[in-house]
Design a protein around this motif. Sequence first.
Motif, PDB file in Angstrom:
ATOM      1  N   ILE A   1       8.384   0.453  12.418  1.00 17.17           N
ATOM      2  CA  ILE A   1       8.539   0.133  10.986  1.00 17.17           C
ATOM      3  C   ILE A   1      10.023  -0.473  10.726  1.00 17.17           C
ATOM      4  O   ILE A   1      10.180  -1.509  10.207  1.00 17.17           O
ATOM      5  N   ALA A   2      10.920   0.528  11.137  1.00 17.01           N
ATOM      6  CA  ALA A   2      12.278  -0.225  10.974  1.00 17.01           C
ATOM      7  C   ALA A   2      12.656  -1.141  11.748  1.00 17.01           C
ATOM      8  O   ALA A   2      13.438  -2.037  11.184  1.00 17.01           O
ATOM      9  N   PHE A   3      12.411  -1.318  13.148  1.00 19.30           N
ATOM     10  CA  PHE A   3      12.564  -2.491  13.815  1.00 19.30           C
ATOM     11  C   PHE A   3      12.086  -3.463  13.251  1.00 19.30           C
ATOM     12  O   PHE A   3      12.637  -4.695  13.250  1.00 19.30           O
ATOM     13  N   ALA A   4      10.600  -3.569  12.722  1.00 21.43           N
ATOM     14  CA  ALA A   4      10.081  -4.815  12.176  1.00 21.43           C
ATOM     15  C   ALA A   4      10.741  -5.488  10.870  1.00 21.43           C
ATOM     16  O   ALA A   4      10.978  -6.421  10.668  1.00 21.43           O
ATOM     17  N   GLU A   5      11.334  -4.343  10.195  1.00 25.27           N
ATOM     18  CA  GLU A   5      11.878  -4.719   9.023  1.00 25.27           C
ATOM     19  C   GLU A   5      13.332  -5.314   9.381  1.00 25.27           C
ATOM     20  O   GLU A   5      13.584  -6.321   8.599  1.00 25.27           O
ATOM     21  N   ASP A   6      14.028  -4.807  10.226  1.00 27.21           N
ATOM     22  CA  ASP A   6      15.133  -5.724  10.676  1.00 27.21           C
ATOM     23  C   ASP A   6      14.985  -6.822  11.464  1.00 27.21           C
ATOM     24  O   ASP A   6      15.547  -7.774  11.342  1.00 27.21           O
TER      25      ASP A   6
ATOM     26  N   ARG B   1       0.853  -1.203  -0.125  1.00 28.43           N
ATOM     27  CA  ARG B   1       0.023  -0.146   0.032  1.00 28.43           C
ATOM     28  C   ARG B   1       0.804   1.287   0.028  1.00 28.43           C
ATOM     29  O   ARG B   1       0.480   2.401  -0.608  1.00 28.43           O
ATOM     30  N   TYR B   2       2.009   1.296   0.517  1.00 27.98           N
ATOM     31  CA  TYR B   2       2.774   2.341   0.941  1.00 27.98           C
ATOM     32  C   TYR B   2       4.186   1.762   0.244  1.00 27.98           C
ATOM     33  O   TYR B   2       5.083   1.315   1.184  1.00 27.98           O
ATOM     34  N   PRO B   3       4.522   1.975  -1.042  1.00 32.14           N
ATOM     35  CA  PRO B   3       5.834   1.352  -1.514  1.00 32.14           C
ATOM     36  C   PRO B   3       7.101   2.113  -1.025  1.00 32.14           C
ATOM     37  O   PRO B   3       8.137   1.489  -1.219  1.00 32.14           O
ATOM     38  N   ASP B   4       7.063   3.253  -0.653  1.00 26.74           N
ATOM     39  CA  ASP B   4       8.105   4.052  -0.277  1.00 26.74           C
ATOM     40  C   ASP B   4       7.729   5.132   0.762  1.00 26.74           C
ATOM     41  O   ASP B   4       6.817   5.371   1.154  1.00 26.74           O
ATOM     42  N   LEU B   5       8.746   5.714   1.420  1.00 27.38           N
ATOM     43  CA  LEU B   5       8.744   6.295   2.634  1.00 27.38           C
ATOM     44  C   LEU B   5       7.878   7.774   2.151  1.00 27.38           C
ATOM     45  O   LEU B   5       6.810   8.090   3.147  1.00 27.38           O
ATOM     46  N   PRO B   6       8.106   8.407   1.213  1.00 22.01           N
ATOM     47  CA  PRO B   6       7.296   9.490   0.901  1.00 22.01           C
ATOM     48  C   PRO B   6       5.869   9.138   0.714  1.00 22.01           C
ATOM     49  O   PRO B   6       4.927   9.951   1.180  1.00 22.01           O
TER      50      PRO B   6
ATOM     51  N   LEU C   1      14.947  20.080  -2.144  1.00 24.92           N
ATOM     52  CA  LEU C   1      16.205  20.120  -2.706  1.00 24.92           C
ATOM     53  C   LEU C   1      16.697  19.230  -3.435  1.00 24.92           C
ATOM     54  O   LEU C   1      17.707  19.356  -4.253  1.00 24.92           O
ATOM     55  N   GLY C   2      15.838  18.090  -3.599  1.00 24.97           N
ATOM     56  CA  GLY C   2      16.225  16.878  -4.377  1.00 24.97           C
ATOM     57  C   GLY C   2      17.320  16.087  -3.788  1.00 24.97           C
ATOM     58  O   GLY C   2      17.795  15.267  -4.583  1.00 24.97           O
ATOM     59  N   VAL C   3      17.730  16.341  -2.726  1.00 24.11           N
ATOM     60  CA  VAL C   3      18.648  15.523  -2.202  1.00 24.11           C
ATOM     61  C   VAL C   3      18.256  14.483  -1.249  1.00 24.11           C
ATOM     62  O   VAL C   3      18.943  13.265  -1.113  1.00 24.11           O
ATOM     63  N   GLY C   4      16.921  14.407  -0.972  1.00 25.43           N
ATOM     64  CA  GLY C   4      16.383  13.249  -0.265  1.00 25.43           C
ATOM     65  C   GLY C   4      15.918  11.771  -0.993  1.00 25.43           C
ATOM     66  O   GLY C   4      15.020  11.376  -0.546  1.00 25.43           O
ATOM     67  N   ARG C   5      16.267  11.761  -2.278  1.00 26.55           N
ATOM     68  CA  ARG C   5      15.799  10.678  -2.798  1.00 26.55           C
ATOM     69  C   ARG C   5      16.851   9.545  -3.014  1.00 26.55           C
ATOM     70  O   ARG C   5      18.094   9.882  -3.093  1.00 26.55           O
TER      71      ARG C   5
ATOM     72  N   ILE D   1      10.765  -0.223   3.377  1.00 26.35           N
ATOM     73  CA  ILE D   1      10.200   1.051   2.981  1.00 26.35           C
ATOM     74  C   ILE D   1      11.405   2.040   2.687  1.00 26.35           C
ATOM     75  O   ILE D   1      12.052   2.238   3.517  1.00 26.35           O
ATOM     76  N   GLY D   2      11.684   2.375   1.572  1.00 26.53           N
ATOM     77  CA  GLY D   2      12.690   3.352   1.195  1.00 26.53           C
ATOM     78  C   GLY D   2      12.297   4.462   0.564  1.00 26.53           C
ATOM     79  O   GLY D   2      11.001   4.933   0.671  1.00 26.53           O
ATOM     80  N   GLY D   3      13.088   4.987  -0.317  1.00 24.93           N
ATOM     81  CA  GLY D   3      12.847   6.071  -1.263  1.00 24.93           C
ATOM     82  C   GLY D   3      13.027   7.427  -0.625  1.00 24.93           C
ATOM     83  O   GLY D   3      12.616   8.526  -1.028  1.00 24.93           O
ATOM     84  N   PHE D   4      13.673   7.433   0.577  1.00 23.43           N
ATOM     85  CA  PHE D   4      14.121   8.588   1.222  1.00 23.43           C
ATOM     86  C   PHE D   4      15.430   8.527   2.136  1.00 23.43           C
ATOM     87  O   PHE D   4      15.562   7.373   2.679  1.00 23.43           O
ATOM     88  N   ASP D   5      16.442   9.444   1.835  1.00 23.81           N
ATOM     89  CA  ASP D   5      17.708   9.340   2.422  1.00 23.81           C
ATOM     90  C   ASP D   5      17.448   9.906   3.953  1.00 23.81           C
ATOM     91  O   ASP D   5      17.600  10.944   4.304  1.00 23.81           O
ATOM     92  N   ARG D   6      17.134   8.849   4.808  1.00 20.89           N
ATOM     93  CA  ARG D   6      16.664   8.983   6.408  1.00 20.89           C
ATOM     94  C   ARG D   6      18.023   9.661   7.079  1.00 20.89           C
ATOM     95  O   ARG D   6      18.099  10.702   7.780  1.00 20.89           O
ATOM     96  N   GLU D   7      19.229   9.173   6.627  1.00 23.88           N
ATOM     97  CA  GLU D   7      20.365   9.582   7.233  1.00 23.88           C
ATOM     98  C   GLU D   7      20.865  11.073   6.702  1.00 23.88           C
ATOM     99  O   GLU D   7      21.434  12.048   7.592  1.00 23.88           O
ATOM    100  N   GLY D   8      20.884  11.172   5.467  1.00 22.41           N
ATOM    101  CA  GLY D   8      20.952  12.469   4.895  1.00 22.41           C
ATOM    102  C   GLY D   8      20.188  13.720   5.392  1.00 22.41           C
ATOM    103  O   GLY D   8      20.434  14.709   5.863  1.00 22.41           O
ATOM    104  N   PHE D   9      18.758  13.078   5.570  1.00 24.05           N
ATOM    105  CA  PHE D   9      17.717  14.083   6.201  1.00 24.05           C
ATOM    106  C   PHE D   9      18.132  14.489   7.545  1.00 24.05           C
ATOM    107  O   PHE D   9      18.338  15.720   8.036  1.00 24.05           O
TER     108      PHE D   9
END
Length: 111
Positions: free
Chosen positions: A39-44, A5-10, A107-111, A54-62
């Motif tokens: 969600i991150a815990f469950a994925e791990d 249902r939610y293929p990516d974080l955005p 800014l286009g850096v979060g992809r 669930i990806g599509g967003f640079d969490r560390e960069g953010f």
Amino acid sequence: MLHDRYPDLPTLLAAIRTRPGMFLGRPTISGLHLLLCGIAFAEDFHQLPEGKRIGGFDREGFEQWAEGRHNPRRLSLNSFGLAAHLAKSEDAGFDLWFRWYDEFAGLGVGR
């Protein structure tokens, strides 16, 4: 399944922002943080391969961007804690965090 249902974080964040009560009960920065951590815990825990997470967003960069841009005092807070601290409330922290998210994504850096 969440990923279907939610293929990516955005996409997930857009849904949370539109209907926070459905996901969080009420729009609080702590609720958002806990949901995303869960969600991150469950994925791990379930050892999902990268393509199923669930990806599509640079969490560390953010986090680095938010630290550099909004934390000149170098407080020991992640973006969620910093938003709550600066906004001085859970609800306002939710709104502030999403403003930062929009700015970072624009800014286009979060992809």
